[in-house]
Design a protein around this motif. Structure first.
Motif, PDB file in Angstrom:
ATOM      1  N   LEU A   1      -4.109  15.127  24.031  1.00 47.43           N
ATOM      2  CA  LEU A   1      -4.825  16.085  23.205  1.00 47.43           C
ATOM      3  C   LEU A   1      -6.109  16.610  23.841  1.00 47.43           C
ATOM      4  N   ARG A   2      -6.798  15.791  24.647  1.00 52.86           N
ATOM      5  CA  ARG A   2      -8.129  16.191  25.095  1.00 52.86           C
ATOM      6  C   ARG A   2      -8.328  16.274  26.606  1.00 52.86           C
ATOM      7  N   MET A   3      -7.645  15.475  27.379  1.00 52.40           N
ATOM      8  CA  MET A   3      -7.988  15.353  28.789  1.00 52.40           C
ATOM      9  C   MET A   3      -6.931  16.027  29.656  1.00 52.40           C
ATOM     10  N   GLY A   4      -7.226  17.193  30.172  1.00 51.92           N
ATOM     11  CA  GLY A   4      -6.268  17.954  30.950  1.00 51.92           C
ATOM     12  C   GLY A   4      -5.848  17.276  32.238  1.00 51.92           C
ATOM     13  N   ARG A   5      -6.778  16.690  32.958  1.00 50.13           N
ATOM     14  CA  ARG A   5      -6.489  16.078  34.254  1.00 50.13           C
ATOM     15  C   ARG A   5      -5.601  14.851  34.113  1.00 50.13           C
ATOM     16  N   TYR A   6      -5.715  14.161  33.026  1.00 50.28           N
ATOM     17  CA  TYR A   6      -4.969  12.906  32.848  1.00 50.28           C
ATOM     18  C   TYR A   6      -3.680  13.097  32.044  1.00 50.28           C
ATOM     19  N   SER A   7      -3.287  14.326  31.811  1.00 46.69           N
ATOM     20  CA  SER A   7      -2.095  14.550  30.994  1.00 46.69           C
ATOM     21  C   SER A   7      -0.820  14.075  31.688  1.00 46.69           C
TER      22      SER A   7
ATOM     23  N   ILE B   1      -1.704   4.341  21.930  1.00 43.92           N
ATOM     24  CA  ILE B   1      -3.155   4.424  21.745  1.00 43.92           C
ATOM     25  C   ILE B   1      -3.824   5.014  22.978  1.00 43.92           C
ATOM     26  N   ALA B   2      -3.315   4.697  24.157  1.00 43.44           N
ATOM     27  CA  ALA B   2      -3.921   5.228  25.379  1.00 43.44           C
ATOM     28  C   ALA B   2      -3.479   6.657  25.661  1.00 43.44           C
ATOM     29  N   ALA B   3      -2.236   7.007  25.356  1.00 39.53           N
ATOM     30  CA  ALA B   3      -1.696   8.294  25.794  1.00 39.53           C
ATOM     31  C   ALA B   3      -1.988   9.449  24.835  1.00 39.53           C
ATOM     32  N   LEU B   4      -1.981   9.204  23.544  1.00 40.71           N
ATOM     33  CA  LEU B   4      -2.155  10.323  22.611  1.00 40.71           C
ATOM     34  C   LEU B   4      -3.505  11.032  22.760  1.00 40.71           C
TER      35      LEU B   4
ATOM     36  N   VAL C   1      -0.602   1.431  38.017  1.00 41.90           N
ATOM     37  CA  VAL C   1      -1.224   1.752  39.309  1.00 41.90           C
ATOM     38  C   VAL C   1      -1.992   3.072  39.217  1.00 41.90           C
ATOM     39  N   LEU C   2      -1.419   4.057  38.532  1.00 42.30           N
ATOM     40  CA  LEU C   2      -2.109   5.340  38.388  1.00 42.30           C
ATOM     41  C   LEU C   2      -3.379   5.217  37.557  1.00 42.30           C
ATOM     42  N   PHE C   3      -3.339   4.417  36.496  1.00 40.34           N
ATOM     43  CA  PHE C   3      -4.552   4.210  35.704  1.00 40.34           C
ATOM     44  C   PHE C   3      -5.637   3.564  36.556  1.00 40.34           C
ATOM     45  N   LEU C   4      -5.271   2.563  37.346  1.00 37.48           N
ATOM     46  CA  LEU C   4      -6.255   1.928  38.234  1.00 37.48           C
ATOM     47  C   LEU C   4      -6.767   2.932  39.267  1.00 37.48           C
TER      48      LEU C   4
END
Length: 142
Positions: free
Chosen positions: A98-104, A91-94, A30-33
């Protein structure tokens, strides 16, 4: 079509860690959507829909749908769903860690869910509910 033909949840009690993992996978989907929809909204307010943002939206929406479908299969007690959620989750989380602060926060939920699926109580549950098929030896000649 008979109601008995539909897949149903096994009668075996689910370990607490696995139950939390199942709920977290639904939450992650749900959060990804939601993050994908918010990114579309954010880009349309700016008036620019660039390729990078739309690629990220497609990735977030695809991951959200995949997590939802695989979480349902995990709820049914399918061992293959656990393996697929592990790989798709890693594959989606790593990259997000490493790169996306908002989606951590999404990455933390996914990685925690992966860890909960592989605790010893969950391993015992899947051995009972969805055992591995036995390997067949070579067929003797006639």
């Amino acid at each position: 079509m008979n109601i008995r033909d539909f897949p149903r949840r096994p009668d075996e009690p689910v370990p607490g860690g696995l139950l939390i993992s199942q709920l977290l996978w639904v939450l992650a989907g749900v959060l990804f959507l939601g993050f994908g929809a918010f990114l579309v909204y954010e880009q349309t307010q700016r008036g620019s829909l660039d390729l990078a943002a739309m690629s990220l939206v497609a990735l977030l929406l695809a991951a959200g749908v995949a997590f939802g479908v695989l979480a349902y299969r995990l709820f049914l007690g399918q061992r293959s769903a656990r393996a697929q959620l592990t790989w798709v989750g890693l594959i989606a989380a790593l990259p997000m860690v490493l790169r996306m602060g908002r989606y951590s926060i999404l990455a933390a939920i996914v990685l925690f869910s992966v860890a909960l699926m592989w605790v010893p109580a969950s391993n015992r549950y899947f051995k009972v509910v969805s055992p591995k098929p036995r390997k067949r030896g070579p067929v003797p000649p006639r």
